[in-house]
Design an enzyme around this catalytic site. Sequence first.
Site, PDB file in Angstrom:
ATOM      1  N   GLN A 129       0.866  -1.191   0.000  1.00 53.40           N
ATOM      2  CA  GLN A 129       0.000   0.000   0.000  1.00 53.40           C
ATOM      3  C   GLN A 129       0.901   1.238   0.000  1.00 53.40           C
ATOM      4  OE1 GLN A 129      -1.588   0.613   3.855  1.00 53.40           O
ATOM      5  NE2 GLN A 129      -3.267   1.929   3.211  1.00 53.40           N
ATOM      6  N   GLY A 130       0.973   1.925  -1.140  1.00 48.16           N
ATOM      7  CA  GLY A 130       1.852   3.091  -1.254  1.00 48.16           C
ATOM      8  C   GLY A 130       1.103   4.382  -1.018  1.00 48.16           C
ATOM      9  N   SER A 132       1.696   6.506   2.370  1.00 47.33           N
ATOM     10  CA  SER A 132       2.483   7.467   3.174  1.00 47.33           C
ATOM     11  C   SER A 132       3.725   7.941   2.435  1.00 47.33           C
ATOM     12  CB  SER A 132       2.936   6.824   4.487  1.00 47.33           C
ATOM     13  OG  SER A 132       1.841   6.318   5.181  1.00 47.33           O
ATOM     14  N   GLU A 247      -9.262  -1.146   6.151  1.00 47.55           N
ATOM     15  CA  GLU A 247      -8.090  -1.368   7.012  1.00 47.55           C
ATOM     16  C   GLU A 247      -8.456  -1.209   8.489  1.00 47.55           C
ATOM     17  OE1 GLU A 247      -4.802   1.350   6.334  1.00 47.55           O
ATOM     18  OE2 GLU A 247      -3.403  -0.012   7.332  1.00 47.55           O
ATOM     19  N   GLU A 380      -4.173   9.526  17.612  1.00 49.81           N
ATOM     20  CA  GLU A 380      -4.733  10.890  17.585  1.00 49.81           C
ATOM     21  C   GLU A 380      -5.664  11.044  16.373  1.00 49.81           C
ATOM     22  OE1 GLU A 380      -1.474  10.210  17.988  1.00 49.81           O
ATOM     23  OE2 GLU A 380      -1.272  10.773  20.091  1.00 49.81           O
TER      24      GLU A 380
END
Length: 396
Positions: A129-130, A132, A247, A380
């Site tokens: 999964q690209g 970030s 996810e 967060e």
Amino acid sequence: MDFELPADDRAFRDRLRGWLAEHWKTDWARERARFASLDEQMAFLRGWQRRLYDAGFVGLSWPRAYGGGDATIMQQAIFYEEMARARAPELPNAIGLDMVGPALIVHGTEAQKTFHLPAILSAGQIFCQGFSEPNAGSDVAAGQTRAVRDGESFVVTGQKVWTTYAQFSEWCLLLARTDPDAPKHKGLTMLLVDMHAPGVSVRPLRQISGEAEFNEIFFDAVRVPAANVVGRINGGWEVAITTLMFERGPRTIARQLLLRHGIDAALELARRTARDGDTAAADPVLRQRLAQAYIDGEALRVSTLRGLTRMLRGGAPGAEGSAAKLFWSESIQRLFELMLEIEGPYAQLARGSAHAVDDGYWQLRFLRSRGDTIAAGTSEINRNILAERVLGLPKD
Ligand SMILES: Cc1cc2nc3c(=O)[nH]c(=O)nc-3n(C[C@H](O)[C@H](O)[C@H](O)COP(=O)(O)OP(=O)(O)OC[C@H]3O[C@@H](n4cnc5c(N)ncnc54)[C@H](O)[C@@H]3O)c2cc1C
């Protein structure tokens, strides 16, 4: 939620349980130590997924036309439950199975589904999964990897980071910027990128646990056919949100089982560890914390079943998946901290030391779990999602 399984699902569970009893007789927690490297472990796990696929146990809830089983998501949940019960390893193509495949089923073209879905199931195509980038993690829509249209292709240039299993992947689900002038969420496109295409290079990053599961990926003028766009050009954010919902939501079915497995192991460890002339299980403070870990596990189990019931009734995974992901990641960190406290001074001995408890397995899990409150949205960020989308509070 009806806690009784219908006859079909019971029959399925018994067939799977029988298969596992015949094909998996050890505990993965110990078995994994026999591999000298992550490469060797991955080769073994690919074969393991292939065997389960050949036996008809992978992609249970996916359409039969693409190699799935056309079963309800309940059988998928039973699958995870039985795998955990048998202490069997997780499937290595988790990103393909739990995120990319479901997103392709919703947004992919017929040609994409036919080409990728069966190969995701058999572990013939491992996916990464690209999303970030060095300057775009929590704010993933700020990504700067560019995809510029050139005839029937896009030319991709940029960098991704923290990409789990990129070094083993055949394909990447890549979020790239196709319109730099549009507002950030509106200029992104999702692409299927062949990891063996010229211009792709992968550099593993070592984690605190000593393993190198995740990587940097560099794209240097990589040509990607326009037919590999998932969804609409400049509509990549929609596809990203679907992927992230899968996810954070349904993946918790698998995650909560890791928590339950850990709780059982903590109880066993407390019963066999000597402490002050008795066992650690008799220590009044540790007993309280073990009971709390059990309560956390049950709370997560019941809330996972509630999400499952909604999906069985045709609903999509929603923002409350963030609650499950957040609660799971914080609970599992507390649990592994507790395991090390039960071990006491032996917790300082790592894998390979003659006196290490369970060959340092719980130390490894403890270190690895630090990443759990970061991956799939930090705590967060998940709290912000809950505040805005579930509680209706003002935007961050
Ligand atoms: C084990 C692991 C596996 C991963 N696998 C993948 C993968 O396969 N593919 C992939 O694309 N990525 C992957 N990631 C990356 C992960 O998605 C990012 O690390 C994560 O989204 C956080 O981004 P960041 O690291 O850039 O931190 P930042 O976004 O820079 O955040 C730094 C800190 O600021 C806080 N913060 C940021 N924004 C806000 C806000 N608005 N309000 C309050 N606090 C805020 C964060 O919570 C955090 O504490 C993985 C990460 C880990 C740890």
